[in-house]
Write a protein that holds these residues in place. Structure first.
Motif, PDB file in Angstrom:
ATOM      1  N   ARG A  44       0.859  -1.184   0.000  1.00  0.00           N
ATOM      2  CA  ARG A  44       0.000   0.000   0.000  1.00  0.00           C
ATOM      3  C   ARG A  44       0.894   1.232   0.000  1.00  0.00           C
ATOM      4  NH1 ARG A  44      -4.350  -0.207   4.442  1.00  0.00           N
ATOM      5  NH2 ARG A  44      -2.743   1.133   5.311  1.00  0.00           N
ATOM      6  N   ASN A  45       0.332   2.358  -0.451  1.00  0.00           N
ATOM      7  CA  ASN A  45       1.158   3.574  -0.505  1.00  0.00           C
ATOM      8  C   ASN A  45       1.694   3.979   0.862  1.00  0.00           C
ATOM      9  OD1 ASN A  45       0.823   3.694  -3.221  1.00  0.00           O
ATOM     10  ND2 ASN A  45      -0.717   5.323  -3.200  1.00  0.00           N
ATOM     11  N   ASP A  46       0.882   3.822   1.903  1.00  0.00           N
ATOM     12  CA  ASP A  46       1.386   4.240   3.221  1.00  0.00           C
ATOM     13  C   ASP A  46       2.470   3.288   3.739  1.00  0.00           C
ATOM     14  OD1 ASP A  46      -0.559   2.382   3.545  1.00  0.00           O
ATOM     15  OD2 ASP A  46      -1.693   3.453   5.085  1.00  0.00           O
ATOM     16  N   ASP A  47       2.451   2.048   3.265  1.00  0.00           N
ATOM     17  CA  ASP A  47       3.546   1.119   3.613  1.00  0.00           C
ATOM     18  C   ASP A  47       4.840   1.562   2.935  1.00  0.00           C
ATOM     19  OD1 ASP A  47       1.792  -0.494   5.065  1.00  0.00           O
ATOM     20  OD2 ASP A  47       1.258  -1.665   3.290  1.00  0.00           O
ATOM     21  N   GLU A  49       5.543   4.659   2.076  1.00  0.00           N
ATOM     22  CA  GLU A  49       5.961   5.884   2.784  1.00  0.00           C
ATOM     23  C   GLU A  49       6.668   5.546   4.085  1.00  0.00           C
ATOM     24  OE1 GLU A  49       2.279   7.977   3.158  1.00  0.00           O
ATOM     25  OE2 GLU A  49       2.467   8.940   1.183  1.00  0.00           O
ATOM     26  N   ALA A  50       6.143   4.537   4.790  1.00  0.00           N
ATOM     27  CA  ALA A  50       6.744   4.147   6.070  1.00  0.00           C
ATOM     28  C   ALA A  50       8.175   3.644   5.889  1.00  0.00           C
ATOM     29  CB  ALA A  50       5.891   3.074   6.743  1.00  0.00           C
ATOM     30  N   ASN A  54      10.193   7.735  -1.471  1.00  0.00           N
ATOM     31  CA  ASN A  54       9.513   8.917  -2.005  1.00  0.00           C
ATOM     32  C   ASN A  54       9.726   9.079  -3.510  1.00  0.00           C
ATOM     33  OD1 ASN A  54      12.121   9.794  -1.975  1.00  0.00           O
ATOM     34  ND2 ASN A  54      11.720  11.704  -0.896  1.00  0.00           N
ATOM     35  N   SER A  83      -3.209   7.723  -6.221  1.00  0.00           N
ATOM     36  CA  SER A  83      -3.141   8.359  -4.902  1.00  0.00           C
ATOM     37  C   SER A  83      -1.730   8.310  -4.293  1.00  0.00           C
ATOM     38  CB  SER A  83      -4.154   7.713  -3.949  1.00  0.00           C
ATOM     39  OG  SER A  83      -4.262   8.497  -2.781  1.00  0.00           O
ATOM     40  N   TRP A  84      -0.745   8.714  -5.099  1.00  0.00           N
ATOM     41  CA  TRP A  84       0.650   8.733  -4.658  1.00  0.00           C
ATOM     42  C   TRP A  84       1.129  10.177  -4.648  1.00  0.00           C
ATOM     43  CZ3 TRP A  84       4.277   6.195  -2.219  1.00  0.00           C
ATOM     44  CH2 TRP A  84       5.626   6.437  -2.458  1.00  0.00           C
ATOM     45  N   LYS A  85       1.547  10.643  -3.469  1.00  0.00           N
ATOM     46  CA  LYS A  85       1.880  12.059  -3.309  1.00  0.00           C
ATOM     47  C   LYS A  85       3.323  12.376  -3.683  1.00  0.00           C
ATOM     48  CE  LYS A  85       0.560  12.349   1.132  1.00  0.00           C
ATOM     49  NZ  LYS A  85      -0.246  11.202   1.598  1.00  0.00           N
ATOM     50  N   HIS A  86       4.118  11.343  -3.898  1.00  0.00           N
ATOM     51  CA  HIS A  86       5.556  11.567  -4.073  1.00  0.00           C
ATOM     52  C   HIS A  86       5.957  11.447  -5.547  1.00  0.00           C
ATOM     53  CE1 HIS A  86       5.468  11.396   0.277  1.00  0.00           C
ATOM     54  NE2 HIS A  86       4.721  10.324   0.147  1.00  0.00           N
ATOM     55  N   HIS A 335       7.541  -6.558   1.836  1.00  0.00           N
ATOM     56  CA  HIS A 335       7.874  -5.529   2.824  1.00  0.00           C
ATOM     57  C   HIS A 335       9.319  -5.705   3.305  1.00  0.00           C
ATOM     58  CE1 HIS A 335       7.198  -2.717   6.183  1.00  0.00           C
ATOM     59  NE2 HIS A 335       8.006  -3.526   6.827  1.00  0.00           N
TER      60      HIS A 335
END
Ligand SMILES: [Zn+2]
Length: 380
Positions: A44-47, A49-50, A54, A83-86, A335
């Motif tokens: 997932r995108n937040d994974d 980011e974690a 970027n 939905s990717w901010k980077h 991961h």
């Protein structure tokens, strides 16, 4: 786009730097995970980011065929579609046209090919590829190039290089005529495994003054020593003040070699694709989680790894997930593999900053190669 070299290694061409792009500043050297279909598989995108990721890579060829550029245009570009901010780097599709399609024909103005998905006919021109990436809204875009494999005759390699240079010139002209603000367009050095052709390709591209340069046509089945030689040879031809990107590099050995040669960006499906096949990185080499010897192992993939997979799950459990084809197997192993590579690249950056890159490389590889040869035989 702005690129700044921070620290140069005394004993090699390794360097650290910052690449300022539309969607944030990226510390280099950087590894970009591959999101072929606008997703880094199993993440997932937040994974992402974690893990401090970027910048990712996505494939123009695949997105052009599916879902189609009209769909992504309607969504307002690739960043909002997925939905990717980077940052996103997109390739030109050249590599896929030459490696995936069964039928392709190079014409003077572009390449005609049959889709590997449904057999439909398509044509990509240098201008069209720039337009597609412009609609995607990529932060770094690539010119359309002609890729050749290992063992290509010199004459054929030379013809491919000539078309690549012509297309690069046309791409740059087109890009300059539409919009300089949206992203940046980089050139790709080809020339196969001929020094003279590599040199010519680099010189022709440098005269066009691209903001960054990719080295294409390496890691296509050649022996490691041949790869190393041509990587170094080509990297040295490129201007020091501009970012250098080598395509298709994703194992510790290749990454360390690329960094030593002065490469700033690299990408590869290797860490994510092999994770889905139960191969995991460890500091003493790669292991296959499906191995019988992991059946009762309560140990994590790597006891010194601090990722959430290693902190919570055993090899025995992961082996069971792979054997029962559970989705979680891919998620947890991907991961870990991405964490491992991101940590390696961070350690590499720190070692360059502290002037001990060559030592770091030697130590890392002496541990990494310890078990590798033994475990390689078990990789599915
Ligand atoms: Zn781990």
């Amino acid at each position: 786009m702005k690129f700044m070299v921070d620290k140069k290694d005394r004993d090699s061409s390794a360097r650290t730097g910052k690449l300022a792009l539309k969607h944030g500043t990226v510390k280099t050297p950087v590894f970009m995970p591959v999101g072929t279909n606008a997703t880094v598989k199993a993440m997932r995108n937040d994974d992402l980011e974690a893990l401090g990721i970027n910048m990712i890579l996505s494939n123009t060829y695949h997105l052009y065929l599916r879902p189609g550029i009209d769909v992504i245009k309607k969504a307002g570009g690739l960043h909002s579609f997925m939905s990717w901010k980077h940052n996103i780097l997109t390739d030109s599709g050249g590599f896929q046209v030459f490696s995936l399609t069964k039928f392709r024909k190079i014409e003077s103005d572009g390449v005609l090919f049959r889709s590997h998905i449904d057999g439909s006919m398509h044509k990509l021109t240098p201008e069209k590829v720039v337009d597609i990436q412009n609609i995607l809204g990529s932060d770094v875009m690539m010119v359309l190039d002609v890729c050749t494999g290992y063992d290509t005759e010199k004459r054929e390699a030379e013809e491919a290089l000539e078309i690549t240079s012509t297309w690069a010139r046309r791409s740059k002209l087109h890009w300059d005529s539409i919009n300089k603000e949206k992203g940046s367009l980089w050139g790709i050095v080809q020339g196969n495994f001929y020094e003279e052709l590599r040199k010519r390709s680099a010189e022709e591209l440098i005269s066009m003054d691209f903001p960054g340069y990719a080295i294409g046509g390496l890691s296509v089945g050649e022996p490691f020593q041949v790869f190393t030689h041509f990587l170094r040879y080509t990297a040295e031809l490129l201007p020091v003040e501009k970012p250098r990107y080598v395509m298709g590099i994703g194992t510790p050995e290749y990454i360390l070699e690329a960094v030593e040669s002065g490469i700033d960006l690299f990408d590869c499906v290797f860490p994510t694709r092999t994770a889905r096949n139960a191969m995991a990185f460890t500091y003493s080499g790669t292991v296959s989680l499906k191995r019988e010897s992991n059946k009762y192992s309560t140990k994590p993939i790597d006891s010194t790894c601090n990722c959430t997979t290693c902190r919570n799950y055993s090899r025995s459990y992961l082996r069971h997930l792979f054997n029962t084809r559970e989705i979680l197997a891919s998620i947890l192993t991907t991961h870990h593999n991405l964490y491992f590579i991101m940590k390696l690249v961070e350690d590499i950056r720190n070692s360059i900053e502290e002037g001990r890159f060559i030592n770091f490389k030697r130590e890392f590889l002496s541990n990494y190669r310890k078990e590798n040869a033994k475990d390689d035989r078990n990789i599915p």
